[in-house]
Design a protein around this motif. Structure first.
Motif, PDB file in Angstrom:
ATOM      1  N   VAL A  14      89.592 -79.154  27.201  1.00 50.20           N
ATOM      2  CA  VAL A  14      89.702 -77.740  27.513  1.00 50.20           C
ATOM      3  C   VAL A  14      90.033 -77.621  28.988  1.00 50.20           C
ATOM      4  N   GLY A  15      90.761 -76.581  29.357  1.00 51.62           N
ATOM      5  CA  GLY A  15      91.136 -76.415  30.749  1.00 51.62           C
ATOM      6  C   GLY A  15      89.972 -75.965  31.612  1.00 51.62           C
ATOM      7  N   GLY A  16      90.089 -76.232  32.925  1.00 57.73           N
ATOM      8  CA  GLY A  16      89.048 -75.798  33.840  1.00 57.73           C
ATOM      9  C   GLY A  16      89.033 -76.596  35.121  1.00 57.73           C
ATOM     10  N   SER A  17      87.883 -76.655  35.765  1.00 64.29           N
ATOM     11  CA  SER A  17      87.708 -77.410  37.001  1.00 64.29           C
ATOM     12  C   SER A  17      87.671 -78.901  36.701  1.00 64.29           C
ATOM     13  N   PRO A  57      96.093 -75.647  30.907  1.00 63.49           N
ATOM     14  CA  PRO A  57      96.859 -76.438  29.928  1.00 63.49           C
ATOM     15  C   PRO A  57      97.626 -75.587  28.926  1.00 63.49           C
ATOM     16  N   GLU A  58      97.182 -74.341  28.729  1.00 62.75           N
ATOM     17  CA  GLU A  58      97.857 -73.481  27.763  1.00 62.75           C
ATOM     18  C   GLU A  58      99.283 -73.142  28.186  1.00 62.75           C
ATOM     19  N   ARG A  59      99.617 -73.364  29.455  1.00 62.13           N
ATOM     20  CA  ARG A  59     100.970 -73.081  29.948  1.00 62.13           C
ATOM     21  C   ARG A  59     101.938 -74.237  29.703  1.00 62.13           C
ATOM     22  N   PHE A  60     101.439 -75.333  29.162  1.00 64.60           N
ATOM     23  CA  PHE A  60     102.259 -76.525  29.020  1.00 64.60           C
ATOM     24  C   PHE A  60     102.191 -77.045  27.577  1.00 64.60           C
TER      25      PHE A  60
END
Length: 339
Positions: A14-17, A57-60
């Motif tokens: 999942v995306g984040g820091s 990550p949702e942009r890729f």
């Protein structure tokens, strides 16, 4: 080619820091084609795009779990049936993002499109070679392919001490150009001078536009290369001469004022070295492999150098990304793989 194997890798779900980055065993994907090469990774170059993919990550076009990383250097373990220009044991370097069912380089092994590979410069260590691909490909495409740099051009390179910036200064000097570089500290000023910058501007204490116009007798430069983003891009149009080139590696802001660029009839170009993988462009992938082959020859002829700011182990990838985001170091950060 090896499949159904376990390997050590850094990954996230999942995306984040940087807290979402895990280090541990993960399956070596069995998704490959006959035009790929299996590389045992020895070192990994860290780039800002790694952090952007981790954060959003949702942009890729990534597949979970995501193994980040674009740049790598290592040893060929196996080759696909259609690969005839590499063999097991070859020392190679490359840049391949984790897009479209590919994995990234923060791992012990990675399958790479053979068209993106080049033999590692013999004069460079694996750590040095891993720091090269993305930044030198980006600088090469921006200066040669977009702006058509030529002898005696004057080039303004923003953030000259960074990864892309320090590559661009060297490539511009090799092309016979005169280079103006912007920096933020005295240490960075000394660094870019060693690389050959003809004029260094500290943007924190000097007016960049005024200094550029003074040095060019109010004519402006032939090429401006923006590696910083919207806050810098707007000023680029005041620095370039009429009919000159502005190239940026970042997206412009919605409120960018294009009137000065229009008045000067500026040729504006975007540079994104990820495009060949994003759009599956075979000719463009081969072109990037050729850029790396040419750079290898220049490194071995001692006409290029790469600066490593600091190295980390693979398991410390989160600390390395934090360091990159917080410190903006001179040169590149590199992960070392013990495998």
């Amino acid at each position: 080619m090896l499949t159904d194997q376990k390997m050590k890798a850094v990954y996230f779900n999942v995306g984040g820091s940087t807290e979402i980055l895990y280090f541990g065993d993960i399956a070596l994907s069995d998704h490959y084609n006959e035009g790929q090469v299996l590389v045992r990774i020895k070192a990994i170059g860290i780039n800002p795009i790694d952090c952007k993919i981790r954060t959003h990550p949702e942009r890729f076009p990534v597949t979970y779990p995501v193994i980040p990383g674009c740049d790598g250097a290592g040893i060929v373990e196996a080759v696909g049936a259609q690969v005839d220009n590499f063999k097991p044991g070859d020392e190679v370097y490359f840049s391949q993002p984790a897009f479209n069912n590919r994995q990234g380089t923060y791992a012990e092994y990675v399958k790479v499109d053979a068209s993106l590979l080049a033999l590692k410069p013999r004069s460079l260590s694996f750590e040095q070679a891993a720091a090269v691909p993305l930044v030198f490909i980006t600088a090469w495409e921006a200066l040669h392919d977009r702006a058509h740099i030529a002898q005696d051009h004057i080039v303004l390179i923003h953030a000259g001490a960074g990864g892309v910036g320090h590559a661009a200064i060297q490539l511009a000097k090799l092309a016979g150009a005169h280079v103006i570089a912007t920096v933020s500290t005295e240490a960075k000023a000394n660094f870019v001078k060693r690389l050959g910058a003809d004029l260094v501007i500290n943007y924190r204490s000097q007016d960049v536009i005024a200094e550029v116009l003074r040095w060019t007798n109010d004519n402006g430069v032939d090429i401006v290369f923006d590696t910083v983003g919207p806050e810098i891009l707007q000023s680029c149009f005041r620095c370039v001469k009429p009919y000159g080139d502005v190239v940026t590696i970042l997206q412009s802001a919605p409120d960018t004022d294009w009137s000065e660029a229009r008045k000067r009839n500026v040729r504006f170009s975007l540079e994104l070295m990820l495009t060949p993988i994003l759009l599956e462009l075979e000719d463009a992938k081969r072109h990037q492999g050729e850029i790396l082959r040419q750079c290898a020859g220049l490194f071995d002829a001692h006409k290029l150098q790469v600066e490593i700011a600091r190295t980390f182990t693979l398991r410390d990838a989160a600390a390395a990304q934090n360091f990159l985001e917080q410190n903006h170091p001179i040169g590149k950060l590199v992960l070392i793989v013990d495998s």
